[in-house]
Design a protein around this motif. Sequence first.
Motif, mmCIF file in Angstrom:
data_model
loop_
_atom_site.group_PDB
_atom_site.id
_atom_site.type_symbol
_atom_site.label_atom_id
_atom_site.label_comp_id
_atom_site.label_asym_id
_atom_site.label_seq_id
_atom_site.Cartn_x
_atom_site.Cartn_y
_atom_site.Cartn_z
ATOM 1 N N PRO A 3 0.878 -1.347 -0.043
ATOM 2 C CA PRO A 3 -0.041 0.031 -0.026
ATOM 3 C C PRO A 3 0.961 1.385 -0.011
ATOM 4 C CG PRO A 3 -0.721 -1.352 1.847
ATOM 5 C CD PRO A 3 0.528 -2.111 1.102
ATOM 6 N N PRO A 4 0.540 2.481 -0.623
ATOM 7 C CA PRO A 4 1.136 3.542 -0.637
ATOM 8 C C PRO A 4 1.338 4.132 0.804
ATOM 9 C CG PRO A 4 -0.870 4.107 -1.524
ATOM 10 C CD PRO A 4 -0.675 2.503 -1.222
ATOM 11 N N ASP A 5 2.371 5.002 0.786
ATOM 12 C CA ASP A 5 2.349 5.827 2.143
ATOM 13 C C ASP A 5 1.898 7.235 2.004
ATOM 14 O OD1 ASP A 5 3.584 6.661 4.693
ATOM 15 O OD2 ASP A 5 5.148 7.347 3.787
ATOM 16 N N LEU A 6 0.749 7.344 2.503
ATOM 17 C CA LEU A 6 0.075 8.709 2.423
ATOM 18 C C LEU A 6 0.144 9.537 3.610
ATOM 19 C CD1 LEU A 6 -2.972 7.237 0.596
ATOM 20 C CD2 LEU A 6 -1.021 8.011 -0.306
ATOM 21 N N SER A 7 1.136 9.288 4.600
ATOM 22 C CA SER A 7 1.443 10.068 5.772
ATOM 23 C C SER A 7 2.063 11.439 5.700
ATOM 24 C CB SER A 7 2.256 9.206 6.611
ATOM 25 O OG SER A 7 3.297 8.872 6.177
ATOM 26 N N THR A 8 2.710 11.680 4.550
ATOM 27 C CA THR A 8 3.246 12.650 4.344
ATOM 28 C C THR A 8 2.707 13.698 3.090
ATOM 29 O OG1 THR A 8 5.130 11.933 3.273
ATOM 30 C CG2 THR A 8 5.223 12.074 5.625
ATOM 31 N N PRO A 9 2.835 14.972 3.019
ATOM 32 C CA PRO A 9 2.383 15.536 1.769
ATOM 33 C C PRO A 9 3.093 15.095 0.240
ATOM 34 C CG PRO A 9 2.316 17.111 3.576
ATOM 35 C CD PRO A 9 2.905 15.760 4.026
ATOM 36 N N ALA A 10 4.606 14.952 0.792
ATOM 37 C CA ALA A 10 5.464 14.421 -0.378
ATOM 38 C C ALA A 10 4.773 13.160 -0.904
ATOM 39 C CB ALA A 10 6.859 14.614 0.227
ATOM 40 N N ALA A 11 4.534 12.313 -0.084
ATOM 41 C CA ALA A 11 4.324 10.897 -0.236
ATOM 42 C C ALA A 11 3.014 10.820 -1.075
ATOM 43 C CB ALA A 11 4.345 9.896 0.830
ATOM 44 N N ARG A 12 2.177 11.666 -0.535
ATOM 45 C CA ARG A 12 0.790 11.625 -1.203
ATOM 46 C C ARG A 12 1.057 12.518 -2.729
ATOM 47 N NH1 ARG A 12 -1.028 13.049 3.837
ATOM 48 N NH2 ARG A 12 -0.557 15.435 3.457
ATOM 49 N N ALA A 13 1.733 13.327 -2.929
ATOM 50 C CA ALA A 13 2.118 13.826 -4.075
ATOM 51 C C ALA A 13 2.777 12.864 -4.891
ATOM 52 C CB ALA A 13 3.015 15.303 -3.830
ATOM 53 N N ALA A 14 3.617 12.179 -4.565
ATOM 54 C CA ALA A 14 4.233 10.915 -5.140
ATOM 55 C C ALA A 14 3.211 10.027 -5.889
ATOM 56 C CB ALA A 14 5.453 10.244 -4.558
ATOM 57 N N TYR A 77 -6.200 -0.540 -10.507
ATOM 58 C CA TYR A 77 -4.701 -0.512 -10.116
ATOM 59 C C TYR A 77 -4.817 0.162 -8.630
ATOM 60 C CZ TYR A 77 -0.181 1.062 -9.393
ATOM 61 O OH TYR A 77 1.124 1.473 -8.940
ATOM 62 N N HIS A 78 -5.651 1.266 -8.288
ATOM 63 C CA HIS A 78 -5.428 1.968 -7.174
ATOM 64 C C HIS A 78 -6.327 1.069 -5.999
ATOM 65 C CE1 HIS A 78 -6.379 5.311 -4.019
ATOM 66 N NE2 HIS A 78 -7.737 4.963 -3.975
ATOM 67 N N GLN A 79 -7.221 0.490 -6.353
ATOM 68 C CA GLN A 79 -8.013 -0.505 -5.328
ATOM 69 C C GLN A 79 -7.004 -1.594 -4.822
ATOM 70 O OE1 GLN A 79 -11.530 -1.662 -7.458
ATOM 71 N NE2 GLN A 79 -12.774 0.035 -6.616
ATOM 72 N N ARG A 80 -6.184 -2.171 -5.882
ATOM 73 C CA ARG A 80 -5.257 -3.190 -5.693
ATOM 74 C C ARG A 80 -4.110 -2.859 -5.069
ATOM 75 N NH1 ARG A 80 -5.373 -4.643 -11.278
ATOM 76 N NH2 ARG A 80 -3.108 -3.712 -11.369
ATOM 77 N N ARG A 81 -3.608 -1.626 -5.324
ATOM 78 C CA ARG A 81 -2.608 -0.985 -4.506
ATOM 79 C C ARG A 81 -2.959 -0.762 -3.068
ATOM 80 N NH1 ARG A 81 1.966 2.437 -5.563
ATOM 81 N NH2 ARG A 81 3.194 2.232 -3.645
ATOM 82 N N MET A 82 -4.121 -0.141 -2.735
ATOM 83 C CA MET A 82 -4.590 0.270 -1.402
ATOM 84 C C MET A 82 -4.962 -1.183 -0.598
ATOM 85 S SD MET A 82 -4.568 3.471 -1.327
ATOM 86 C CE MET A 82 -5.430 4.055 0.095
ATOM 87 N N LEU A 83 -5.324 -2.278 -1.149
ATOM 88 C CA LEU A 83 -5.432 -3.442 -0.473
ATOM 89 C C LEU A 83 -4.003 -4.300 -0.274
ATOM 90 C CD1 LEU A 83 -8.702 -4.909 -2.266
ATOM 91 C CD2 LEU A 83 -8.611 -4.081 -0.102
#
Length: 85
Positions: A3-14, A77-83
């Motif tokens: 799953p993606p790291d969405l804890s920081t603004p830089a990670a969300r932008a990436a 893709y997003h759903q698979r990545r989040m799971l």
Amino acid sequence: MTPPDLSTPAARAAYRKELRGIARPIRLMGVILAIIGAGLAVYRHLWMPTLPTILPLVFVVLGALHMLAGIVVRTRYHQRRMLGE
């Protein structure tokens, strides 16, 4: 896939940048086909009324289908990545 790291603004932008790249050629082709369809409609209206009406419509519909396919691919893709699959 993790799953993606969405804890920081830089990670969300990436992650946003990563998602924009998913199915980009498919979505871009959809836009191009829709523009061609609109151009054909104008061309038919102004200069060549004998051009079949269905031709511009076909291009616009194909463009819409390409855009829809790109959206579906990116969403899956997003759903698979989040799971984490």
